[in-house]
Design a protein around this motif. Structure first.
Motif, PDB file in Angstrom:
ATOM      1  N   PHE A  16      -5.253   4.212  -3.233  1.00  0.00           N
ATOM      2  CA  PHE A  16      -4.635   2.899  -3.411  1.00  0.00           C
ATOM      3  C   PHE A  16      -3.713   2.583  -2.228  1.00  0.00           C
ATOM      4  CE2 PHE A  16      -5.338   5.202  -7.299  1.00  0.00           C
ATOM      5  CZ  PHE A  16      -6.024   4.306  -8.112  1.00  0.00           C
ATOM      6  N   LEU A  17      -3.787   1.346  -1.780  1.00  0.00           N
ATOM      7  CA  LEU A  17      -2.959   0.930  -0.644  1.00  0.00           C
ATOM      8  C   LEU A  17      -2.342  -0.438  -0.938  1.00  0.00           C
ATOM      9  CD1 LEU A  17      -2.037   1.272   2.358  1.00  0.00           C
ATOM     10  CD2 LEU A  17      -4.091  -0.010   2.981  1.00  0.00           C
ATOM     11  N   LEU A  18      -1.024  -0.511  -0.849  1.00  0.00           N
ATOM     12  CA  LEU A  18      -0.337  -1.803  -0.932  1.00  0.00           C
ATOM     13  C   LEU A  18      -0.021  -2.248   0.489  1.00  0.00           C
ATOM     14  CD1 LEU A  18       1.102  -4.135  -2.367  1.00  0.00           C
ATOM     15  CD2 LEU A  18       3.151  -2.691  -2.532  1.00  0.00           C
ATOM     16  N   ALA A  19      -0.632  -3.346   0.923  1.00  0.00           N
ATOM     17  CA  ALA A  19      -0.403  -3.864   2.276  1.00  0.00           C
ATOM     18  C   ALA A  19       0.329  -5.197   2.166  1.00  0.00           C
ATOM     19  CB  ALA A  19      -1.727  -4.048   3.014  1.00  0.00           C
ATOM     20  N   LYS A  78       5.687  -7.965   4.221  1.00  0.00           N
ATOM     21  CA  LYS A  78       7.093  -7.626   3.981  1.00  0.00           C
ATOM     22  C   LYS A  78       7.461  -6.402   4.821  1.00  0.00           C
ATOM     23  CE  LYS A  78       7.560  -9.619  -0.633  1.00  0.00           C
ATOM     24  NZ  LYS A  78       7.911  -9.406  -2.055  1.00  0.00           N
ATOM     25  N   SER A  79       8.693  -6.389   5.271  1.00  0.00           N
ATOM     26  CA  SER A  79       9.104  -5.363   6.224  1.00  0.00           C
ATOM     27  C   SER A  79       9.392  -4.025   5.535  1.00  0.00           C
ATOM     28  CB  SER A  79      10.361  -5.825   6.973  1.00  0.00           C
ATOM     29  OG  SER A  79      10.120  -7.062   7.614  1.00  0.00           O
ATOM     30  N   GLN A  80       9.235  -2.976   6.347  1.00  0.00           N
ATOM     31  CA  GLN A  80       9.599  -1.634   5.894  1.00  0.00           C
ATOM     32  C   GLN A  80      11.095  -1.595   5.638  1.00  0.00           C
ATOM     33  OE1 GLN A  80       7.185   0.986   5.895  1.00  0.00           O
ATOM     34  NE2 GLN A  80       8.658   2.247   4.788  1.00  0.00           N
ATOM     35  N   PHE A  83      -2.159  10.150  -9.054  1.00  0.00           N
ATOM     36  CA  PHE A  83      -2.036   8.756  -8.611  1.00  0.00           C
ATOM     37  C   PHE A  83      -1.083   8.637  -7.430  1.00  0.00           C
ATOM     38  CE2 PHE A  83       0.556   4.773  -9.174  1.00  0.00           C
ATOM     39  CZ  PHE A  83      -0.367   3.914  -8.584  1.00  0.00           C
ATOM     40  N   PHE A  84       0.092   9.248  -7.548  1.00  0.00           N
ATOM     41  CA  PHE A  84       1.064   9.120  -6.447  1.00  0.00           C
ATOM     42  C   PHE A  84       0.598   9.852  -5.193  1.00  0.00           C
ATOM     43  CE2 PHE A  84       3.987   7.827  -9.892  1.00  0.00           C
ATOM     44  CZ  PHE A  84       4.443   6.651  -9.321  1.00  0.00           C
ATOM     45  N   GLU A  85      -0.210  10.898  -5.383  1.00  0.00           N
ATOM     46  CA  GLU A  85      -0.786  11.565  -4.210  1.00  0.00           C
ATOM     47  C   GLU A  85      -1.708  10.614  -3.446  1.00  0.00           C
ATOM     48  OE1 GLU A  85      -0.947  16.162  -5.975  1.00  0.00           O
ATOM     49  OE2 GLU A  85      -2.746  14.929  -5.895  1.00  0.00           O
ATOM     50  N   HIS A  86      -2.328   9.702  -4.187  1.00  0.00           N
ATOM     51  CA  HIS A  86      -3.328   8.809  -3.587  1.00  0.00           C
ATOM     52  C   HIS A  86      -2.787   7.409  -3.307  1.00  0.00           C
ATOM     53  CE1 HIS A  86      -7.146  11.189  -4.919  1.00  0.00           C
ATOM     54  NE2 HIS A  86      -6.232  11.953  -4.370  1.00  0.00           N
ATOM     55  N   LEU A  87      -1.473   7.252  -3.413  1.00  0.00           N
ATOM     56  CA  LEU A  87      -0.862   5.936  -3.202  1.00  0.00           C
ATOM     57  C   LEU A  87      -0.207   5.872  -1.818  1.00  0.00           C
ATOM     58  CD1 LEU A  87       0.162   3.153  -4.222  1.00  0.00           C
ATOM     59  CD2 LEU A  87       2.129   4.372  -5.230  1.00  0.00           C
ATOM     60  N   SER A  88      -0.467   4.797  -1.087  1.00  0.00           N
ATOM     61  CA  SER A  88       0.165   4.644   0.232  1.00  0.00           C
ATOM     62  C   SER A  88       0.523   3.174   0.473  1.00  0.00           C
ATOM     63  CB  SER A  88      -0.756   5.169   1.343  1.00  0.00           C
ATOM     64  OG  SER A  88      -2.011   4.524   1.287  1.00  0.00           O
ATOM     65  N   PHE A  89       1.241   2.933   1.549  1.00  0.00           N
ATOM     66  CA  PHE A  89       1.758   1.596   1.845  1.00  0.00           C
ATOM     67  C   PHE A  89       1.524   1.252   3.307  1.00  0.00           C
ATOM     68  CE2 PHE A  89       4.100   3.495  -1.593  1.00  0.00           C
ATOM     69  CZ  PHE A  89       4.145   2.492  -2.551  1.00  0.00           C
ATOM     70  N   ALA A  90       1.235  -0.019   3.548  1.00  0.00           N
ATOM     71  CA  ALA A  90       1.109  -0.526   4.924  1.00  0.00           C
ATOM     72  C   ALA A  90       1.960  -1.781   4.995  1.00  0.00           C
ATOM     73  CB  ALA A  90      -0.347  -0.825   5.262  1.00  0.00           C
ATOM     74  N   LEU A  91       3.184  -1.628   5.450  1.00  0.00           N
ATOM     75  CA  LEU A  91       4.133  -2.748   5.463  1.00  0.00           C
ATOM     76  C   LEU A  91       4.309  -3.294   6.875  1.00  0.00           C
ATOM     77  CD1 LEU A  91       6.809  -1.275   3.015  1.00  0.00           C
ATOM     78  CD2 LEU A  91       4.847  -2.756   2.490  1.00  0.00           C
ATOM     79  N   GLY A  92       4.851  -4.507   6.939  1.00  0.00           N
ATOM     80  CA  GLY A  92       5.113  -5.110   8.248  1.00  0.00           C
ATOM     81  C   GLY A  92       3.863  -5.647   8.916  1.00  0.00           C
ATOM     82  N   LYS A  93       2.789  -5.830   8.146  1.00  0.00           N
ATOM     83  CA  LYS A  93       1.533  -6.359   8.707  1.00  0.00           C
ATOM     84  C   LYS A  93       1.608  -7.886   8.713  1.00  0.00           C
ATOM     85  CE  LYS A  93      -0.438  -2.285   8.927  1.00  0.00           C
ATOM     86  NZ  LYS A  93      -0.778  -1.661  10.224  1.00  0.00           N
TER      87      LYS A  93
END
Length: 404
Positions: A116-119, A122-124, A181-191
């Motif tokens: 899962f990726l939340l992109a 919004k800034s880091q 779930f949290f192992e597979h969760l990541s974020f891409a911010l500032g895009k």
């Protein structure tokens, strides 16, 4: 009054840019697709990527038009609704009984092949307590139990019932499921500059700087049209690596080739088309009538298309003024041969209009050559029209006296 009203915060513009952000993220993923991958839009999630090993990446996109005092998009805060809503949605998806995931085993099986990726633009934010805790968990400096304790503490601090509900969805997961779930969760911010990311992706495919925008606009336009047609046909938008290569490779090949690239600029037509010398010449020989605005517009567009492309090609360094001089000389020689044949070097006593129309008709069959590359017929027409507008060539025997 200050701040944004309710109408402002839910305006069509805000929603529209959110959809555009999602689309351009999808487009950028297409541009970065690897062999065996499939990218989807609004199918498994906002955007998803199917990998050849059978795993999927689900992406949720969040866009904001709100900015900080420094003008940058606002931070993703600890209690940000977008953050918790996305996580809550994924938690509900993981345990969805409608997809056969009522049991813990089935949920773990789903998580084995799903990340899962939340992109977001919004800034880091290095003060986001949740992101800090998740990062520590993934770096194994914090246990899963400690992460859950942090989330429980955040819920206790929140007075927002909606966010509390989102957090409950997270906390209600089975411990083993939650950990995976949290192992597979990541974020891409500032895009934030998502279109520039698309252009950078094109540049990384060895496309020259001067042609990146041409490739971008061509692919953007066609992907949008094809996506619309796909949805209209009641189908899902998913594109495989092979499909993307088959449909869109030609734009990259065209940009990489040594051939000249002719662009379609929107023509800026003069206020009075009849004031143009080349139109007057064509009207005087009755090639077109004085009131035929359709042909006036069409021929003017071809002249401007020729002129604009010559200027752009010189600006990009693809040709030199010498190349244009050679083209014009070739065109003048073509015209000269037909002109001398029509009037035989003597004073005409017959229907000059017919002779003049014969010259024009012949030249309209010719292709001009620019830097060893033949121009398309419409652009060649534009070249002859441009010469007769200046005027360097003409159709009647006394054209110099009439138009110069």
């Amino acid at each position: 009054m200050s701040g944004r009203s309710r109408v402002d915060t839910t305006s069509a513009e805000d929603k529209s840019i959110g959809f555009d952000y999602q689309y351009y993220y999808f487009l950028n993923e297409l541009l970065n697709m690897k062999i065996g991958q499939v990218v989807g839009l609004e199918v498994l999630d906002d955007v998803h990527i199917e990998r050849p090993d059978g795993t999927n990446l689900l992406v949720q996109l969040k866009h904001t038009v709100q900015t900080s005092a420094q003008g940058a998009p606002i931070n993703l805060t600890t209690m940000d609704s977008d953050l918790w809503k996305s996580i809550s949605n994924w938690c509900k998806l993981i345990i969805d009984p409608a997809d056969g995931r009522a049991s813990v085993d089935s949920q773990l099986a789903f998580l084995k092949k799903t990340s899962f990726l939340l992109a977001s633009n919004k800034s880091q934010n290095d003060k986001n307590a949740l992101l800090i805790s998740i990062e520590a968990f993934k770096a194994t400096t914090k246990s899963h139990a400690e992460l859950v304790a942090d989330i429980t503490s955040l819920k206790a601090k929140s007075k927002d019932l909606v966010i509390q509900g989102y957090i409950d969805d997270v906390l209600s997961l089975d411990a083993a499921v939650s950990e995976r779930f949290f192992e597979h969760l990541s974020f891409a911010l500032g895009k934030d500059e998502i279109i520039n990311l698309c252009r950078a992706s094109i540049a990384e495919k060895q496309i020259h700087q001067s042609r990146i925008n041409d490739v971008f606009h061509a692919i953007d336009s066609e992907v949008r049209q094809n996506s619309y047609a796909t949805v209209k046909a009641g189908q899902k938008i998913t594109i495989s690596f092979d499909e993307f290569t088959q449909k869109y490779r030609r734009y990259f090949d065209k940009a990489r080739s040594g051939g000249l690239l002719f662009r379609k600029f929107p023509p800026v037509l003069p206020d009075n088309l009849l004031d143009q010398t080349f139109i007057k010449q064509l009207v005087d020989i009755k090639d077109i009538s004085e009131d035929n605005i359709e042909f006036h517009t069409k021929f003017t567009t071809r002249r401007l298309h020729f002129r604009d492309n010559m200027e752009r090609l010189i600006q990009d360094g693809d040709i030199t003024q010498s190349d244009i001089d050679d083209l014009e000389e070739e065109a003048s020689v073509m015209w000269e041969g037909k002109f001398l044949q029509a009037y035989s070097g003597q004073q005409s006593t017959g229907d000059e209009g017919a002779s003049a129309r014969a010259i024009v008709g012949d030249l309209r069959q010719r292709k001009l050559t620019l830097a060893s590359q033949e121009l398309p017929i419409p652009m060649s027409h534009g070249g002859f029209y441009d010469l007769s507008d200046r005027p360097v060539i003409g159709w009647l025997s006394d054209w110099k006296d009439r138009y110069k």
